[in-house]
Design an enzyme around this catalytic site. Structure first.
Site, PDB file in Angstrom:
ATOM      1  N   GLY A 276       0.779  -1.231   0.000  1.00 14.70           N
ATOM      2  CA  GLY A 276       0.000   0.000   0.000  1.00 14.70           C
ATOM      3  C   GLY A 276       0.806   1.273   0.000  1.00 14.70           C
ATOM      4  O   GLY A 276       0.232   2.365  -0.048  1.00 14.70           O
TER       5      GLY A 276
ATOM      6  N   GLU B 150       4.740  -6.157   2.227  1.00 13.12           N
ATOM      7  CA  GLU B 150       4.402  -6.685   0.900  1.00 13.12           C
ATOM      8  C   GLU B 150       4.211  -5.571  -0.113  1.00 13.12           C
ATOM      9  O   GLU B 150       3.122  -5.383  -0.659  1.00 13.12           O
ATOM     10  CB  GLU B 150       3.095  -7.495   0.973  1.00 13.12           C
ATOM     11  CG  GLU B 150       3.103  -8.667   1.920  1.00 13.12           C
ATOM     12  CD  GLU B 150       1.723  -9.322   2.056  1.00 13.12           C
ATOM     13  OE1 GLU B 150       0.736  -8.775   1.535  1.00 13.12           O
ATOM     14  OE2 GLU B 150       1.660 -10.377   2.692  1.00 13.12           O
TER      15      GLU B 150
ATOM     16  N   GLY C 153       4.086  -3.641  -3.551  1.00 11.31           N
ATOM     17  CA  GLY C 153       4.011  -3.937  -4.978  1.00 11.31           C
ATOM     18  C   GLY C 153       4.427  -2.685  -5.741  1.00 11.31           C
ATOM     19  O   GLY C 153       5.574  -2.517  -6.154  1.00 11.31           O
ATOM     20  N   ARG C 154       3.470  -1.780  -5.822  1.00 13.69           N
ATOM     21  CA  ARG C 154       3.638  -0.526  -6.553  1.00 13.69           C
ATOM     22  C   ARG C 154       4.931   0.223  -6.198  1.00 13.69           C
ATOM     23  O   ARG C 154       5.631   0.716  -7.079  1.00 13.69           O
ATOM     24  CB  ARG C 154       2.435   0.363  -6.199  1.00 13.69           C
ATOM     25  CG  ARG C 154       2.267   1.591  -7.022  1.00 13.69           C
ATOM     26  CD  ARG C 154       1.158   2.457  -6.421  1.00 13.69           C
ATOM     27  NE  ARG C 154      -0.090   1.766  -6.190  1.00 13.69           N
ATOM     28  CZ  ARG C 154      -1.089   1.690  -7.074  1.00 13.69           C
ATOM     29  NH1 ARG C 154      -0.987   2.308  -8.223  1.00 13.69           N
ATOM     30  NH2 ARG C 154      -2.191   1.020  -6.796  1.00 13.69           N
TER      31      ARG C 154
ATOM     32  N   TYR D 241      -9.675   2.905 -13.118  1.00 11.64           N
ATOM     33  CA  TYR D 241      -9.635   3.587 -11.822  1.00 11.64           C
ATOM     34  C   TYR D 241      -9.654   5.100 -11.945  1.00 11.64           C
ATOM     35  O   TYR D 241      -9.405   5.785 -10.946  1.00 11.64           O
ATOM     36  CB  TYR D 241      -8.327   3.286 -11.078  1.00 11.64           C
ATOM     37  CG  TYR D 241      -7.957   1.867 -10.805  1.00 11.64           C
ATOM     38  CD1 TYR D 241      -8.780   1.027 -10.052  1.00 11.64           C
ATOM     39  CD2 TYR D 241      -6.742   1.365 -11.245  1.00 11.64           C
ATOM     40  CE1 TYR D 241      -8.389  -0.263  -9.760  1.00 11.64           C
ATOM     41  CE2 TYR D 241      -6.342   0.072 -10.952  1.00 11.64           C
ATOM     42  CZ  TYR D 241      -7.169  -0.737 -10.210  1.00 11.64           C
ATOM     43  OH  TYR D 241      -6.773  -2.008  -9.907  1.00 11.64           O
TER      44      TYR D 241
ATOM     45  N   CYS E  82     -11.916  -0.210 -29.715  1.00  8.81           N
ATOM     46  CA  CYS E  82     -13.284   0.205 -30.015  1.00  8.81           C
ATOM     47  C   CYS E  82     -14.109   0.303 -28.736  1.00  8.81           C
ATOM     48  O   CYS E  82     -14.999  -0.508 -28.486  1.00  8.81           O
ATOM     49  CB  CYS E  82     -13.919  -0.774 -30.990  1.00  8.81           C
ATOM     50  SG  CYS E  82     -12.976  -0.884 -32.496  1.00  8.81           S
ATOM     51  N   GLU E  83     -13.781   1.255 -27.887  1.00  7.89           N
ATOM     52  CA  GLU E  83     -14.474   1.535 -26.629  1.00  7.89           C
ATOM     53  C   GLU E  83     -14.307   3.022 -26.341  1.00  7.89           C
ATOM     54  O   GLU E  83     -13.182   3.535 -26.438  1.00  7.89           O
ATOM     55  CB  GLU E  83     -13.813   0.799 -25.446  1.00  7.89           C
ATOM     56  CG  GLU E  83     -13.986  -0.688 -25.416  1.00  7.89           C
ATOM     57  CD  GLU E  83     -15.367  -1.125 -24.987  1.00  7.89           C
ATOM     58  OE1 GLU E  83     -16.079  -0.350 -24.324  1.00  7.89           O
ATOM     59  OE2 GLU E  83     -15.727  -2.264 -25.339  1.00  7.89           O
TER      60      GLU E  83
HETATM   61  C1  LIG Z   1      -1.918  -5.893  -3.960  1.00  8.82           C
HETATM   62  C2  LIG Z   1      -1.402  -6.384  -2.685  1.00  8.82           C
HETATM   63  C3  LIG Z   1      -0.218  -5.859  -2.159  1.00  8.82           C
HETATM   64  C4  LIG Z   1       0.558  -4.765  -2.823  1.00  8.82           C
HETATM   65  O1  LIG Z   1      -0.109  -3.560  -2.846  1.00  8.82           O
HETATM   66  P1  LIG Z   1       0.644  -2.241  -3.368  1.00  8.82           P
HETATM   67  O2  LIG Z   1      -0.339  -1.168  -3.186  1.00  8.82           O
HETATM   68  O3  LIG Z   1       0.997  -2.471  -4.779  1.00  8.82           O
HETATM   69  O4  LIG Z   1       1.847  -2.070  -2.503  1.00  8.82           O
HETATM   70  C5  LIG Z   1       0.242  -6.387  -0.968  1.00  8.82           C
HETATM   71  N1  LIG Z   1      -0.417  -7.381  -0.320  1.00  8.82           N
HETATM   72  C6  LIG Z   1      -1.561  -7.911  -0.799  1.00  8.82           C
HETATM   73  C7  LIG Z   1      -2.237  -9.000  -0.046  1.00  8.82           C
HETATM   74  C8  LIG Z   1      -2.090  -7.428  -1.995  1.00  8.82           C
HETATM   75  O5  LIG Z   1      -3.231  -7.954  -2.455  1.00  8.82           O
END
Ligand SMILES: *Cc1c(COP(=O)(O)O)cnc(C)c1O
Length: 424
Positions: A243, A277, A279-280, A320, A345-346
């Site tokens: 997050g 965890e 991601g982004r 989003y 085509c949207e």
């Molecule tokens: C998507 C997700 C993340 C990563 O979220 P980011 O906003 O990309 O950091 C971490 N843990 C879980 C369980 C997720 O589903």
């Protein structure tokens, strides 16, 4: 931060030391371009932030699961978080060992859970009592003990720019509802083929405020205290999910020291190893989507740039309402106001609407920034579009790490003549 992965050199946008004009010549468009240095830097920043407590960084590979990106992250000591059998397969292909993998997700099938147990992943993050019981049966049948964590929905209110990326509010589909979590934890503890190792949460993506983390952690702390009081003595980890915020339009970056102040004292008090965890945070700013303007139209008082890329490569604007900065690869253009749309085509196929940006003409290259996360990972074949190539840049060298999909690949799983079978 002074260093940037994408800068104009001699009037032409470069990815590290590589000209994007040259790259477009060599590889074609649309193409995703990723800076290895930016990914390494983000991983290093996060590691420094967490350095004062025992911790593990598990990259949420749904953000960008390309094998080369996974392998790069692994090479800098990052582990991985997967949410499907397919991601488990990807992670293994990229070289992650089972002990480096957390398997999460709200709807894992028995087959996926069996695969995770067979692989011997370090942790399965469970989201319901039924799932705990299913894992217990699957583990018993294999005569193994499944290491699990419980993903709790701490039911905190979350500030995020879009409803679709909040995951930790009351009634969300994710996690075990807070008021059931203790019961689920005690039940897991009583099962011989399950070992309750972790309590965790993931409250959403792109969190601009730290307060929800703080509130969520307070609730995890209380839950862990009551589980311990109930005899649970197997906990080793607390997982605070992902997050972390990423700026898309020149906003201030995530305040990592405030993040540390919110999170680290809790991990210390609990005496548990911290799992994060992201991601982004690790990959978003490291990537851009390179496309080319095909046509320019004037309609209904608007100037429209029709490009060779759109929602099939980058879904975030239409899904989003997400903002992605767009610039001409050539510097010094006058400014104009445009809708930047794709060839799909949207009507929802756009990258930007009514955007003040560089003027562009047919043939010009455009860069769509901050596209390293949830870009190619969400790409589709709609309109029988070939999914794009991906290029990794490292200093002055570059490599195609995913080639563009071929037409033959678009149909290779299909037959035009049904092979009919009689129903029983
Ligand atoms: C998507 C997700 C993340 C990563 O979220 P980011 O906003 O990309 O950091 C971490 N843990 C879980 C369980 C997720 O589903």
């Amino acid at each position: 931060m002074t260093w940037a992965p994408f800068t104009w050199v001699g009037g032409v946008l470069h990815a590290e030391g590589v000209s994007l004009e040259q790259l477009a010549e060599d590889v074609g468009t649309p193409v995703y371009v990723y800076s290895t240095e930016m990914i390494r830097r983000q991983a290093a920043r996060l590691r420094e932030t967490l350095a004062s407590v025992p911790h593990r960084i598990h990259y949420a590979c749904k953000a960008n699961g390309s094998l080369a990106v996974l392998s790069l992250l692994r090479s800098v000591g990052v582990r991985v978080d997967v949410v499907s059998g397919g991601e488990l397969y990807r992670a293994r292909q990229a070289g992650f060992t089972p002990d480096e993998i957390i398997f999460g997700g709200v709807g894992k099938s028995a087959e996926e859970l069996g695969d995770a147990l067979d692989a011997g992943v370090s942790l399965i993050s469970v989201e319901s009592l039924e799932e705990v019981e299913l894992i217990s049966r699957l583990a018993a049948a294999r005569n193994v003990v499944a290491r699990i964590g419980i993903r709790v929905n701490p039911e905190v209110s979350v500030e995020s720019f879009h409803e679709y990326i909040k995951t930790g509010e009351k009634g969300d589909k994710f996690g075990v509802p807070y008021d059931q979590a203790e019961k689920v934890g005690l039940r897991a503890h009583a099962l011989p083929h399950v070992r309750l190792c972790a309590i965790g949460m993931h409250i959403g993506s792109q969190l601009s405020q730290l307060a929800p983390y703080g509130h969520g952690l307070e609730r995890l702390e209380a839950l862990i205290a009551s589980l311990r009081a109930g005899g649970v003595d197997t906990l080793t980890h607390v997982d605070i999910g992902g997050g972390l915020y990423v700026p898309y339009n020149g906003e201030a970056p995530a305040d990592l020291s405030a993040y540390a102040d919110t999170v680290l004292p809790v991990a210390k008090r609990l005496g548990l190893e911290l799992i994060v965890e992201p991601g982004r945070f690790l990959v978003a700013e490291a990537g851009l989507l390179l496309g080319r303007v095909l046509y320019r139209k004037h309609a209904g008082g608007r100037d429209i740039l029709v490009t060779d890329t759109g929602m099939t490569e980058l879904l975030r604007p239409s899904h989003y309402d997400a903002y992605h900065r767009i610039a001409s690869v050539r510097d010094g253009r006058p400014q104009g106001r445009f809708d930047v749309v794709g060839p799909i085509c949207e009507s929802g196929d756009f990258l930007a609407l009514d955007r003040e940006m560089d003027d562009a003409s047919p043939g010009d290259l455009i860069a769509v920034f901050t596209a390293g996360a949830y870009g190619n990972a969400m790409a589709s074949n709609y309109n029988a579009r070939q999914r794009p190539a991906e290029v990794l840049v490292d200093g002055s060298r570059w490599a195609v790490v995913t080639r563009r999909e071929s037409y033959a690949e678009l149909v290779q799983r299909e037959v035009s003549t049904p092979d009919w079978r009689a129903s029983a």
